[in-house]
Design a protein around this motif. Structure first.
Motif, PDB file in Angstrom:
ATOM      1  N   THR A  59       0.799  -1.224   0.000  1.00 27.79           N
ATOM      2  CA  THR A  59       0.000   0.000   0.000  1.00 27.79           C
ATOM      3  C   THR A  59       0.835   1.278   0.000  1.00 27.79           C
ATOM      4  O   THR A  59       0.314   2.344  -0.318  1.00 27.79           O
ATOM      5  N   ALA A  60       2.111   1.187   0.385  1.00 28.73           N
ATOM      6  CA  ALA A  60       2.960   2.374   0.370  1.00 28.73           C
ATOM      7  C   ALA A  60       3.579   2.621  -1.005  1.00 28.73           C
ATOM      8  O   ALA A  60       4.315   3.593  -1.189  1.00 28.73           O
ATOM      9  N   MET A  61       3.254   1.764  -1.968  1.00 28.69           N
ATOM     10  CA  MET A  61       3.828   1.849  -3.310  1.00 28.69           C
ATOM     11  C   MET A  61       2.724   2.119  -4.315  1.00 28.69           C
ATOM     12  O   MET A  61       1.675   1.460  -4.285  1.00 28.69           O
ATOM     13  N   ARG A  62       2.951   3.052  -5.213  1.00 30.49           N
ATOM     14  CA  ARG A  62       2.010   3.333  -6.292  1.00 30.49           C
ATOM     15  C   ARG A  62       2.569   2.819  -7.608  1.00 30.49           C
ATOM     16  O   ARG A  62       3.778   2.825  -7.837  1.00 30.49           O
ATOM     17  N   TYR A  63       1.670   2.362  -8.484  1.00 30.37           N
ATOM     18  CA  TYR A  63       2.101   1.853  -9.780  1.00 30.37           C
ATOM     19  C   TYR A  63       2.885   2.914 -10.547  1.00 30.37           C
ATOM     20  O   TYR A  63       3.816   2.596 -11.284  1.00 30.37           O
ATOM     21  N   SER A  64       2.511   4.161 -10.368  1.00 31.50           N
ATOM     22  CA  SER A  64       3.177   5.238 -11.100  1.00 31.50           C
ATOM     23  C   SER A  64       4.655   5.345 -10.753  1.00 31.50           C
ATOM     24  O   SER A  64       5.451   5.865 -11.544  1.00 31.50           O
ATOM     25  N   ARG A  65       5.056   4.836  -9.587  1.00 32.76           N
ATOM     26  CA  ARG A  65       6.468   4.906  -9.193  1.00 32.76           C
ATOM     27  C   ARG A  65       7.319   3.969 -10.059  1.00 32.76           C
ATOM     28  O   ARG A  65       8.546   4.100 -10.097  1.00 32.76           O
ATOM     29  N   LEU A  66       6.674   3.033 -10.758  1.00 34.79           N
ATOM     30  CA  LEU A  66       7.406   2.117 -11.632  1.00 34.79           C
ATOM     31  C   LEU A  66       8.020   2.854 -12.826  1.00 34.79           C
ATOM     32  O   LEU A  66       8.844   2.275 -13.546  1.00 34.79           O
ATOM     33  N   ARG A  67       7.629   4.094 -13.028  1.00 32.29           N
ATOM     34  CA  ARG A  67       8.302   4.901 -14.055  1.00 32.29           C
ATOM     35  C   ARG A  67       9.790   5.042 -13.728  1.00 32.29           C
ATOM     36  O   ARG A  67      10.620   5.180 -14.631  1.00 32.29           O
ATOM     37  N   ASP A  68      10.123   4.990 -12.442  1.00 26.95           N
ATOM     38  CA  ASP A  68      11.508   5.166 -12.023  1.00 26.95           C
ATOM     39  C   ASP A  68      12.402   4.009 -12.444  1.00 26.95           C
ATOM     40  O   ASP A  68      13.631   4.138 -12.428  1.00 26.95           O
ATOM     41  N   ILE A  69      11.807   2.865 -12.802  1.00 25.77           N
ATOM     42  CA  ILE A  69      12.625   1.739 -13.256  1.00 25.77           C
ATOM     43  C   ILE A  69      12.506   1.573 -14.778  1.00 25.77           C
ATOM     44  O   ILE A  69      12.791   0.498 -15.318  1.00 25.77           O
ATOM     45  N   GLY A  70      12.069   2.641 -15.452  1.00 28.15           N
ATOM     46  CA  GLY A  70      12.098   2.661 -16.908  1.00 28.15           C
ATOM     47  C   GLY A  70      10.828   2.239 -17.612  1.00 28.15           C
ATOM     48  O   GLY A  70      10.823   2.077 -18.832  1.00 28.15           O
ATOM     49  N   LEU A  71       9.724   2.053 -16.878  1.00 36.68           N
ATOM     50  CA  LEU A  71       8.465   1.650 -17.499  1.00 36.68           C
ATOM     51  C   LEU A  71       7.617   2.878 -17.817  1.00 36.68           C
ATOM     52  O   LEU A  71       7.570   3.831 -17.042  1.00 36.68           O
ATOM     53  N   THR A  72       6.943   2.837 -18.955  1.00 38.49           N
ATOM     54  CA  THR A  72       6.025   3.916 -19.325  1.00 38.49           C
ATOM     55  C   THR A  72       4.640   3.610 -18.775  1.00 38.49           C
ATOM     56  O   THR A  72       4.340   2.473 -18.380  1.00 38.49           O
ATOM     57  N   GLU A  75       3.099   0.795 -20.716  1.00 36.79           N
ATOM     58  CA  GLU A  75       3.606  -0.530 -20.353  1.00 36.79           C
ATOM     59  C   GLU A  75       3.025  -0.987 -19.015  1.00 36.79           C
ATOM     60  O   GLU A  75       2.700  -2.170 -18.837  1.00 36.79           O
ATOM     61  N   ILE A  76       2.899  -0.055 -18.079  1.00 35.97           N
ATOM     62  CA  ILE A  76       2.306  -0.394 -16.784  1.00 35.97           C
ATOM     63  C   ILE A  76       0.854  -0.800 -16.951  1.00 35.97           C
ATOM     64  O   ILE A  76       0.398  -1.811 -16.396  1.00 35.97           O
ATOM     65  N   ASP A  85      -7.456   0.227 -12.124  1.00 36.44           N
ATOM     66  CA  ASP A  85      -7.489   0.731 -13.498  1.00 36.44           C
ATOM     67  C   ASP A  85      -6.781   2.075 -13.634  1.00 36.44           C
ATOM     68  O   ASP A  85      -6.844   2.706 -14.676  1.00 36.44           O
ATOM     69  N   LYS A  86      -6.079   2.501 -12.564  1.00 33.81           N
ATOM     70  CA  LYS A  86      -5.390   3.789 -12.608  1.00 33.81           C
ATOM     71  C   LYS A  86      -3.934   3.620 -12.192  1.00 33.81           C
ATOM     72  O   LYS A  86      -3.639   2.984 -11.168  1.00 33.81           O
ATOM     73  N   VAL A  87      -3.042   4.192 -12.985  1.00 33.51           N
ATOM     74  CA  VAL A  87      -1.615   4.077 -12.715  1.00 33.51           C
ATOM     75  C   VAL A  87      -1.247   4.741 -11.385  1.00 33.51           C
ATOM     76  O   VAL A  87      -0.311   4.323 -10.705  1.00 33.51           O
ATOM     77  N   GLY A  88      -1.993   5.750 -10.991  1.00 26.62           N
ATOM     78  CA  GLY A  88      -1.670   6.472  -9.761  1.00 26.62           C
ATOM     79  C   GLY A  88      -2.128   5.794  -8.487  1.00 26.62           C
ATOM     80  O   GLY A  88      -1.831   6.283  -7.389  1.00 26.62           O
ATOM     81  N   ASN A  89      -2.822   4.667  -8.588  1.00 24.71           N
ATOM     82  CA  ASN A  89      -3.328   3.993  -7.395  1.00 24.71           C
ATOM     83  C   ASN A  89      -2.246   3.171  -6.694  1.00 24.71           C
ATOM     84  O   ASN A  89      -1.294   2.706  -7.334  1.00 24.71           O
ATOM     85  N   PRO A  90      -2.397   2.957  -5.385  1.00 27.14           N
ATOM     86  CA  PRO A  90      -1.438   2.114  -4.667  1.00 27.14           C
ATOM     87  C   PRO A  90      -1.652   0.641  -5.001  1.00 27.14           C
ATOM     88  O   PRO A  90      -2.710   0.246  -5.521  1.00 27.14           O
ATOM     89  N   MET A  91      -0.661  -0.177  -4.691  1.00 30.52           N
ATOM     90  CA  MET A  91      -0.721  -1.616  -4.968  1.00 30.52           C
ATOM     91  C   MET A  91      -1.478  -2.315  -3.841  1.00 30.52           C
ATOM     92  O   MET A  91      -0.907  -2.691  -2.817  1.00 30.52           O
ATOM     93  N   THR A  92      -2.753  -2.482  -4.044  1.00 23.80           N
ATOM     94  CA  THR A  92      -3.600  -3.146  -3.053  1.00 23.80           C
ATOM     95  C   THR A  92      -4.160  -4.437  -3.627  1.00 23.80           C
ATOM     96  O   THR A  92      -4.051  -4.704  -4.820  1.00 23.80           O
ATOM     97  N   VAL A  93      -4.760  -5.249  -2.755  1.00 23.09           N
ATOM     98  CA  VAL A  93      -5.372  -6.507  -3.185  1.00 23.09           C
ATOM     99  C   VAL A  93      -6.843  -6.494  -2.807  1.00 23.09           C
ATOM    100  O   VAL A  93      -7.263  -5.799  -1.875  1.00 23.09           O
ATOM    101  N   ALA A  94      -7.619  -7.283  -3.536  1.00 22.00           N
ATOM    102  CA  ALA A  94      -9.049  -7.345  -3.265  1.00 22.00           C
ATOM    103  C   ALA A  94      -9.375  -8.260  -2.092  1.00 22.00           C
ATOM    104  O   ALA A  94     -10.431  -8.128  -1.472  1.00 22.00           O
TER     105      ALA A  94
END
Length: 247
Positions: A59-72, A75-76, A85-94
């Motif tokens: 939950t402390a990580m957002r998908y958008s932070r993956l841009r820092d490892i070279g992903l657009t 690609e995300i 469905d949003k790149v800016g959301n945190p990595m949560t589970v259902a």
């Protein structure tokens, strides 16, 4: 307040001592450090999303932070967005924590900073130490974390293994039944070497995810130390010039 702090300190010491006793006899393999390898981190992110994010959140990580490892963002969105469905959301589970506790005996921990809590060597060894154990509810056990509630989610990659045991007598005369290796029962989709490489990628990603700004922090820290060194030098010379005529 002092009494509360004392209680917390004792609890922390107790937990630490329990952790040390539980793992002092476990040999940990050194994890390859690939946190500066963007391709490795991308492979690790893919493994994390496909295999870990089904149960564990970050939950402390957002998908958008993956841009820092070279992903657009494209690609995300195409390869890694399965739980939102949003790149800016945190990595949560259902999956609800209550359901997870019922199924596994304990709710899977959030993995945002697990690498900082456990260490890279622990994670790297742990993910390579699962073995088949029909006495466990999940059918799996782990040499690093005995009677673990987590199933071996990477078993299709690694294959099925059984442990090799050795009996030894300790200084108190008690017989110790310890694992000295594993025997491959059925092969996985990866060779043992390829599996170790994949786990190294996943471990490096978890280490990076625990502190994505670690590289920048170290760089800034170096400049800060350099600035403080120069400032100290000028302060020293200014102090000497100010007091040179004072007797």
């Amino acid at each position: 307040m002092k009494k509360l702090l004392s209680i917390l300190a004792m609890l922390g010491a107790a937990l630490l001592s329990t952790h040390v006793v539980a793992e002092e006899n476990v040999h940990l393999d050194e994890a390859p450090n690939r946190t500066a390898d963007l391709v490795s981190l991308q492979r690790g992110a893919r493994l994390f999303v496909n295999y870990c994010l089904n149960c564990h959140s970050a939950t402390a990580m957002r998908y958008s932070r993956l841009r820092d490892i070279g992903l657009t963002d494209k690609e995300i969105e195409d390869n890694l967005l399965f739980s939102t469905d949003k790149v800016g959301n945190p990595m949560t589970v259902a999956m609800r924590a209550q359901d997870a506790k019922e199924w596994f005996g304990v709710a899977p921990p959030d993995l945002s900073v697990e690498a900082r809590a456990r260490g890279a060597d622990w994670i790297y060894t742990y993910l390579r130490s699962f073995y088949k154990d029909d006495t466990r509810p999940t059918g799996w056990n782990n040499a690093v974390f005995q009677n673990v509630g987590m199933p071996h989610v990477l078993w299709q990659l690694q294959g099925v293994r059984t442990p090799k045991f050795e009996d030894s007598t300790d200084e108190n005369g008690e017989v110790q039944h310890r694992i000295i290796g594993f025997q491959q029962v059925t092969p996985g989709t990866m060779s043992p070497n390829d599996y170790d490489e994949a786990v190294a990628d996943l471990t490096s990603y978890l280490v990076w995810m625990a502190e994505p700004a670690a590289k920048e922090r170290k760089q800034i820290g170096a400049w800060v130390l350099l600035f403080l060194g120069l400032l100290s030098f000028f302060a020293w010379r200014l102090n000497a010039a100010y007091w040179k005529d004072v007797k």
